[in-house]
Scaffold this motif. Structure first.
Motif, short mmCIF file in Angstrom:
data_model
loop_
_atom_site.label_atom_id
_atom_site.label_comp_id
_atom_site.label_asym_id
_atom_site.label_seq_id
_atom_site.Cartn_x
_atom_site.Cartn_y
_atom_site.Cartn_z
N ASP A 175 -6.45 -31.13 29.65
CA ASP A 175 -6.59 -30.21 30.78
C ASP A 175 -7.88 -29.42 30.70
O ASP A 175 -8.61 -29.48 29.70
CB ASP A 175 -5.38 -29.26 30.87
N THR A 176 -8.17 -28.68 31.76
CA THR A 176 -9.44 -27.93 31.84
C THR A 176 -9.30 -26.48 31.44
O THR A 176 -10.29 -25.77 31.33
CB THR A 176 -9.98 -27.97 33.29
N GLY A 177 -8.06 -26.01 31.28
CA GLY A 177 -7.85 -24.60 30.93
C GLY A 177 -7.77 -23.70 32.14
O GLY A 177 -7.39 -22.53 32.03
N ILE A 178 -8.11 -24.22 33.33
CA ILE A 178 -8.01 -23.41 34.56
C ILE A 178 -7.02 -24.04 35.54
O ILE A 178 -7.10 -23.85 36.74
CB ILE A 178 -9.38 -23.22 35.24
N GLY A 179 -6.11 -24.84 34.97
CA GLY A 179 -5.08 -25.47 35.81
C GLY A 179 -5.38 -26.89 36.23
O GLY A 179 -4.58 -27.51 36.92
N GLY A 180 -6.53 -27.40 35.81
CA GLY A 180 -6.90 -28.77 36.18
C GLY A 180 -6.52 -29.77 35.10
O GLY A 180 -6.23 -29.41 33.96
N VAL A 181 -6.51 -31.04 35.48
CA VAL A 181 -6.19 -32.12 34.54
C VAL A 181 -7.30 -33.16 34.61
O VAL A 181 -7.50 -33.80 35.64
CB VAL A 181 -4.84 -32.77 34.89
N LYS A 182 -8.04 -33.29 33.50
CA LYS A 182 -9.08 -34.32 33.44
C LYS A 182 -8.45 -35.70 33.26
O LYS A 182 -8.91 -36.68 33.83
CB LYS A 182 -10.03 -34.04 32.27
N GLU A 183 -7.40 -35.74 32.43
CA GLU A 183 -6.72 -37.01 32.16
C GLU A 183 -5.29 -36.72 31.73
O GLU A 183 -5.03 -35.78 30.98
CB GLU A 183 -7.44 -37.78 31.04
N ALA A 184 -4.37 -37.51 32.24
CA ALA A 184 -2.96 -37.36 31.85
C ALA A 184 -2.31 -38.74 31.83
O ALA A 184 -2.59 -39.59 32.68
CB ALA A 184 -2.22 -36.45 32.82
N VAL A 185 -1.46 -38.95 30.85
CA VAL A 185 -0.67 -40.18 30.74
C VAL A 185 0.79 -39.77 30.65
O VAL A 185 1.16 -38.98 29.78
CB VAL A 185 -1.07 -41.01 29.51
N MET A 186 1.61 -40.28 31.56
CA MET A 186 3.01 -39.88 31.63
C MET A 186 3.91 -41.12 31.64
O MET A 186 3.64 -42.09 32.36
CB MET A 186 3.27 -39.04 32.89
N LEU A 187 4.97 -41.07 30.85
CA LEU A 187 5.98 -42.12 30.86
C LEU A 187 7.09 -41.70 31.82
O LEU A 187 7.61 -40.59 31.73
CB LEU A 187 6.55 -42.32 29.45
N ILE A 188 7.43 -42.58 32.77
CA ILE A 188 8.50 -42.33 33.73
C ILE A 188 9.61 -43.35 33.46
O ILE A 188 9.41 -44.55 33.60
CB ILE A 188 8.01 -42.45 35.18
N LYS A 189 10.76 -42.84 33.07
CA LYS A 189 11.89 -43.70 32.72
C LYS A 189 12.93 -43.68 33.83
O LYS A 189 13.47 -42.63 34.16
CB LYS A 189 12.55 -43.22 31.42
N GLY A 190 13.21 -44.84 34.39
CA GLY A 190 14.22 -44.92 35.44
C GLY A 190 14.32 -46.32 36.00
O GLY A 190 13.32 -47.04 36.07
N LYS A 191 15.50 -46.72 36.39
CA LYS A 191 15.73 -48.06 36.94
C LYS A 191 14.92 -48.24 38.22
O LYS A 191 15.03 -47.44 39.15
CB LYS A 191 17.22 -48.26 37.23
N GLY A 192 14.10 -49.27 38.25
CA GLY A 192 13.31 -49.56 39.44
C GLY A 192 12.09 -48.70 39.62
O GLY A 192 11.47 -48.72 40.69
N ALA A 193 11.70 -47.94 38.60
CA ALA A 193 10.54 -47.04 38.75
C ALA A 193 9.27 -47.80 39.10
O ALA A 193 8.52 -47.40 39.99
CB ALA A 193 10.34 -46.24 37.46
N TYR A 194 9.05 -48.94 38.45
CA TYR A 194 7.83 -49.70 38.73
C TYR A 194 7.83 -50.27 40.14
O TYR A 194 6.80 -50.30 40.81
CB TYR A 194 7.66 -50.83 37.70
#
Length: 353
Positions: free
Chosen positions: A151-170
């Motif tokens: 993150d940037t420290g001021i509420g921004g996100v330069k890069e994020a990787v998130m795992l989403i678990k759920g049937k049919g998510a893809y």
């Protein structure tokens, strides 16, 4: 088409007998395999049964039209139109059900967001996208887990990787890959001029070990002290992990967990997904003609959507759909565009059916 439907129905009936066999029931892995196959066939069998019943009802109604008395003929005329419409609808739905399934559709998702052109404003937009997908996951009762965050420290996100678990998510998120553009007046802009910034989204299916050939000897593992906003263990232990896949040069880092073991496990999940994605991209390039006919090539540079704040609209450029509900869209209400993308993809595939 109907030969294929008859074959599927016969196979379904055969499996129905097998899963009731005590010998099969006692062998749970085999029983579960058969049950899974039946579950995949069931929507097709159910719709085909409805189709055959409607077709028979239509034939019976035509007989009444030819042989019944005046009152029965009037009733038959009224029913025929509705039955013919239902028959055509069933046939179209069967075509969709018979389309080749994406083997990744039921899988969990590794979603990556990276700020593009636009500096701090692009990073703030990256944070908006991260929240949008998190809220969408919540609406679908999927679980989310941050793997990597810069993150940037001021509420921004330069890069994020998130795992989403759920049937049919893809199946729901796979068309989100590409460049997302935002048009708005930044808070730092005193003259009120609208700026254009961008962030890229990559949607990767989480893959099993058997689906990707990863030689541990090809991966360099480095550990270092995590950096962040402080807290227990941060900056005091070598818990952060960096993986470098030397044959491809892919680098994955993870420092979200306090445990080095957990960070390493998460990092390997992302690395496997990226290697799988690379392999899929190679295969898709080999069939480039077919790829061009499909919605969303997955090209990270492809501008797929614009979020215009002054006009409160969001536009998806692949299907030409514009919605004037930007606030709710960014709050995770994205189904209208997701459904449109899926329908358009099915329509393109139907041309070659």
């Amino acid at each position: 088409m109907f030969d294929k439907l008859d074959f599927i129905t016969g196979k379904y009936d055969e499996l129905s007998q097998k899963v009731a066999d005590p010998d099969v029931i006692s062998n749970q892995p085999v029983w579960q395999k058969y049950m899974k196959e039946m579950g995949e066939m069931e929507p097709i069998v159910r719709k085909y049964t409805e189709y055959k019943k409607t077709k028979q009802d239509l034939a019976d109604t035509k007989e009444l039209l030819e042989e019944g008395d005046e009152e029965m003929r009037e009733l038959a005329k009224m029913e025929m139109g509705e039955l013919e419409e239902n028959l055509e609808k069933c046939q179209e739905e069967l075509k969709v059900l018979l389309l080749p399934k994406d083997p990744n559709d039921e899988k969990n998702v590794i979603l990556e967001i990276r700020a593009g052109t636009g500096g701090d404003e692009a990073a703030l937009f990256g944070a908006d996208l991260l929240r949008m997908y998190t809220r969408y996951a919540e609406r679908n009762r999927w679980k989310t887990e941050i793997i990597e965050m810069n993150d940037t420290g001021i509420g921004g996100v330069k890069e994020a990787v998130m795992l989403i678990k759920g049937k049919g998510a893809y199946s729901r998120l796979k068309f989100e890959s590409g460049a997302h553009r935002v048009q708005r007046v930044p808070e730092t802009e005193s003259s009120g001029r609208v700026h254009t910034s961008a962030a890229t989204v990559a949607v990767l299916p989480e893959v099993d070990d058997v689906e990707v050939n990863l030689n541990p000897n090809d991966v360099r593992v480095d550990v270092y002290r995590a950096s962040g906003n402080g807290g227990q263990c941060v900056n005091t232990t070598d818990s952060a992990v960096r993986l470098t896949h030397e044959p491809t040069g892919l680098v994955v880092t993870c420092q979200d967990e306090k445990s080095q073991i957990k960070n390493k496990e998460k990092a390997f999940k992302v690395l496997k997904a990226r290697l799988y994605d690379l392999e899929m991209q190679k295969q898709q390039e080999e069939i480039a003609g077919q790829r061009k006919s499909q919605v969303g090539t997955g090209d990270r540079s492809e501008r797929i959507r614009t979020y215009n704040f002054p006009q409160g609209r969001v536009s998806d450029h692949r299907i030409g759909l514009t919605l004037y509900k930007l606030d709710s869209f960014l709050d995770g209400d994205i189904d209208e565009i997701v459904d449109g993308l899926i329908t358009n993809d099915q329509a393109e595939k139907m041309k070659n059916f």
